[in-house]
Scaffold this active site. Structure first.
Site, PDB file in Angstrom:
ATOM      1  N   LYS A 139      -6.921  -3.405  -2.356  1.00 47.13           N
ATOM      2  CA  LYS A 139      -6.882  -2.006  -1.902  1.00 47.13           C
ATOM      3  C   LYS A 139      -7.812  -1.151  -2.764  1.00 47.13           C
ATOM      4  CE  LYS A 139      -2.017  -2.396  -0.549  1.00 47.13           C
ATOM      5  NZ  LYS A 139      -1.927  -2.518   0.901  1.00 47.13           N
ATOM      6  N   GLN A 194      -0.902   2.053  -3.791  1.00 46.17           N
ATOM      7  CA  GLN A 194      -1.660   3.080  -3.062  1.00 46.17           C
ATOM      8  C   GLN A 194      -2.236   4.155  -3.972  1.00 46.17           C
ATOM      9  OE1 GLN A 194      -2.416   2.789   0.055  1.00 46.17           O
ATOM     10  NE2 GLN A 194      -0.957   1.231   0.731  1.00 46.17           N
ATOM     11  N   HIS A 197       7.807   0.367   0.068  1.00 43.18           N
ATOM     12  CA  HIS A 197       7.276  -0.760   0.853  1.00 43.18           C
ATOM     13  C   HIS A 197       8.283  -1.905   0.716  1.00 43.18           C
ATOM     14  CE1 HIS A 197       4.595  -4.243   1.579  1.00 43.18           C
ATOM     15  NE2 HIS A 197       3.819  -3.407   2.240  1.00 43.18           N
ATOM     16  N   CYS A 214       5.538  -1.876   6.976  1.00 41.26           N
ATOM     17  CA  CYS A 214       6.386  -2.561   5.973  1.00 41.26           C
ATOM     18  C   CYS A 214       7.225  -1.548   5.204  1.00 41.26           C
ATOM     19  CB  CYS A 214       5.573  -3.411   5.004  1.00 41.26           C
ATOM     20  SG  CYS A 214       4.631  -4.677   5.813  1.00 41.26           S
ATOM     21  N   ASP A 252       5.182   1.289  -8.519  1.00 41.24           N
ATOM     22  CA  ASP A 252       4.361   0.560  -7.559  1.00 41.24           C
ATOM     23  C   ASP A 252       3.117   1.402  -7.299  1.00 41.24           C
ATOM     24  OD1 ASP A 252       3.095  -0.302  -5.268  1.00 41.24           O
ATOM     25  OD2 ASP A 252       4.925  -0.602  -4.111  1.00 41.24           O
TER      26      ASP A 252
HETATM   27  N1  7TS Z   1       3.406  -1.435  -2.227  1.00 42.45           N
HETATM   28  C1  7TS Z   1       2.821  -0.521  -1.444  1.00 42.45           C
HETATM   29  C2  7TS Z   1       3.083   0.934  -1.666  1.00 42.45           C
HETATM   30  C3  7TS Z   1       1.941  -0.934  -0.444  1.00 42.45           C
HETATM   31  O1  7TS Z   1       1.347  -0.016   0.320  1.00 42.45           O
HETATM   32  C4  7TS Z   1       1.701  -2.311  -0.254  1.00 42.45           C
HETATM   33  C5  7TS Z   1       0.818  -2.817   0.851  1.00 42.45           C
HETATM   34  C6  7TS Z   1       2.317  -3.221  -1.124  1.00 42.45           C
HETATM   35  C7  7TS Z   1       3.182  -2.746  -2.085  1.00 42.45           C
HETATM   36  C8  7TS Z   1       2.080  -4.687  -1.055  1.00 42.45           C
HETATM   37  O2  7TS Z   1       0.794  -4.974  -1.469  1.00 42.45           O
HETATM   38  P1  7TS Z   1       0.204  -6.451  -1.401  1.00 42.45           P
HETATM   39  O3  7TS Z   1      -1.223  -6.296  -1.765  1.00 42.45           O
HETATM   40  O4  7TS Z   1       0.972  -7.272  -2.366  1.00 42.45           O
HETATM   41  O5  7TS Z   1       0.411  -6.907   0.015  1.00 42.45           O
HETATM   42  N2  7TS Z   1       0.688  -1.926   1.940  1.00 42.45           N
HETATM   43  C9  7TS Z   1       0.180  -2.214   3.142  1.00 42.45           C
HETATM   44  C10 7TS Z   1       0.056  -1.261   4.153  1.00 42.45           C
HETATM   45  O6  7TS Z   1       0.393  -0.091   4.063  1.00 42.45           O
HETATM   46  N3  7TS Z   1      -0.501  -1.835   5.228  1.00 42.45           N
HETATM   47  O7  7TS Z   1      -0.732  -3.139   4.951  1.00 42.45           O
HETATM   48  C11 7TS Z   1      -0.327  -3.373   3.645  1.00 42.45           C
END
Ligand code: 7TS
Length: 408
Positions: free
Chosen positions: A228, A205, A125, A366, A202
């Site tokens: 999430k 997910q 990401h 992203c 990371d």
């Molecule tokens: N890493 C991964 C693997 C992610 O899927 C996401 C967000 C992030 C980092 C960032 O997370 P945040 O909570 O700090 O924003 N992924 C997604 C997505 O797949 N669609 O919208 C956000």
């Protein structure tokens, strides 16, 4: 369906799921972007504001002590959820993005020098790419990328070839948001450690969908987001091994993170508070604790096997559509179906599905390098959770048929 998995009663815990969107029952398949919240999480937020709202770690008064107790109890729940060794290894952040930035700007700036190498993968990401790019620009370090195979797996041999005594840090995603692939982070960590590199996983997910044991993985850092994981937005976690965190400088500074301040010298607070400057998202942390209780009640093993069943069902259904191409076909996948449909732009797929009440995400998710790897600008992505049903997947398939009709 998995014996005993009571999806219909589980759905009743999520008030948002019973509404209609564009006149159709909502089919929410955008869980990789953010998940919906059970009533107990929503209640924990309003209960906090209605009964104990006050600032933490600073008052002798009763409400402050009650708020502090709840806030710290949530930290313990998180510790146990990912099997960290102690509560002081759990740092509250705003989410995965901030957790990774904390490591880049504290550990990275302190330890990475010109000529050093940082390894990430081709399926990261942007939040696990850009902080390292900026760090490399700042320090003269070099970013190396583990390539992806056609099925969407990391090429572990190529990873082995990239590792050297120049490698100072490896940062990889546990489960890809764009492909669904689950990476062998334990093996990746062991290989990096054998050369003395530090490892960040990371887990944005993975944490919502599988049992995570940070001590078993062996990673130095593990980052994830509350939103999430059925918790509120604005709260996330950085796990770090205490011996690594102890040697790191604070990322932000101000109140909370200090023991004493004079104009000559500031003495930092102990872990984890050293990394938690300012008034935190108290309600968010407590809400995340409630989400973890909820997930634990259902059980991650039950969640994981039910979601695997949904994935198998959905994959079989989508494979029957001639012009549909699934992007990410690893046999080791989370419940994510990213796909293209002939020449139809994913944005059009998403718009037509939305008119049918079906929420998916379209775009590059992203993860633009993943799109580049497959020579496509974007995908349509249905990402599932334990409150989804096979009937909803059937509705998705009917929706895709409708898209094909419009473009025929
Ligand atoms: N890493 C991964 C693997 C992610 O899927 C996401 C967000 C992030 C980092 C960032 O997370 P945040 O909570 O700090 O924003 N992924 C997604 C997505 O797949 N669609 O919208 C956000």
């Amino acid at each position: 369906m998995t014996d005993g998995f009571k999806v219909n009663s589980i759905r009743k815990d999520f008030p948002i799921l019973s509404q209609t969107v564009n006149g159709k029952p909502l089919v929410y398949l955008d869980n990789a972007a953010t998940s919906q919240k059970p009533q107990c999480v929503i209640d924990s937020l309003s209960n906090y504001y209605q009964t104990v709202n006050s600032n933490v770690h600073r008052g002798v008064h009763t409400l402050s002590q009650l708020a502090t107790d709840d806030y710290e109890a949530a930290r313990s729940k998180i510790r146990s959820f990912i099997n960290a060794g102690s509560d002081q290894e759990i740092i509250y952040t705003r989410g995965t993005t901030e957790s990774i930035n904390l490591v880049a700007y504290s550990f990275g700036v302190q330890n990475i020098r010109s000529g050093d190498e940082i390894i990430i993968s081709g399926m990261e990401h942007h939040s696990n790419i850009v902080p390292w790019q900026l760090l490399c620009e700042q320090t003269g370090a070099v970013l190396r990328i583990i390539p992806i195979t056609d099925s969407g797996e990391l090429d572990i041999n190529q990873y082995g070839a990239l590792l050297s005594d120049k490698t100072k840090l490896v940062s990889v995603v546990h489960q890809s948001n764009a492909l669904g692939t689950i990476n062998s982070v334990k093996e990746i960590t062991a290989m990096a450690h054998s050369l003395g590199a530090v490892v960040l996983v990371d887990g944005a997910q993975s944490a919502p969908h599988m049992k995570v044991d940070v001590q078993d993985i062996g990673c130095d850092f593990f980052a994830f987001s509350g939103h999430k994981l059925y918790g509120p937005t604005g709260i996330g976690v950085l796990y770090g091994k205490s011996e690594v965190l102890d040697n790191m400088v604070p990322y932000q500074s101000g109140g909370e993170m200090i023991k004493s301040v004079t104009f000559d010298k500031t003495i930092f607070n102990v872990l984890p508070h050293k990394f938690e400057a300012g008034t935190p998202d108290i309600a968010g942390a407590i809400g995340l604790g409630a989400a973890i209780d909820y997930v634990n009640d259902i059980g991650l093993d039950a969640i994981n096997s039910y979601e695997s069943e949904l994935l198998a069902y959905g994959t079989a259904k989508l494979e029957q559509i001639a012009s549909l191409r699934i992007i990410g076909t690893s046999s080791h996948k989370g419940a994510v179906l990213s796909f293209t449909l002939g020449d139809i732009h994913p944005h059009d797929i998403g718009t037509i599905l939305d008119s049918e009440g079906i929420a998916i995400r379209t775009g590059h998710h992203c993860a633009q390098p993943v799109m580049e790897r497959y020579g496509i600008p974007a995908t349509a992505r249905a990402s599932m959770s334990f409150y989804n049903t096979k009937e909803e997947i059937d509705t998705l398939v009917t929706g895709i048929d409708r898209v094909l009709e419009v473009f025929s």
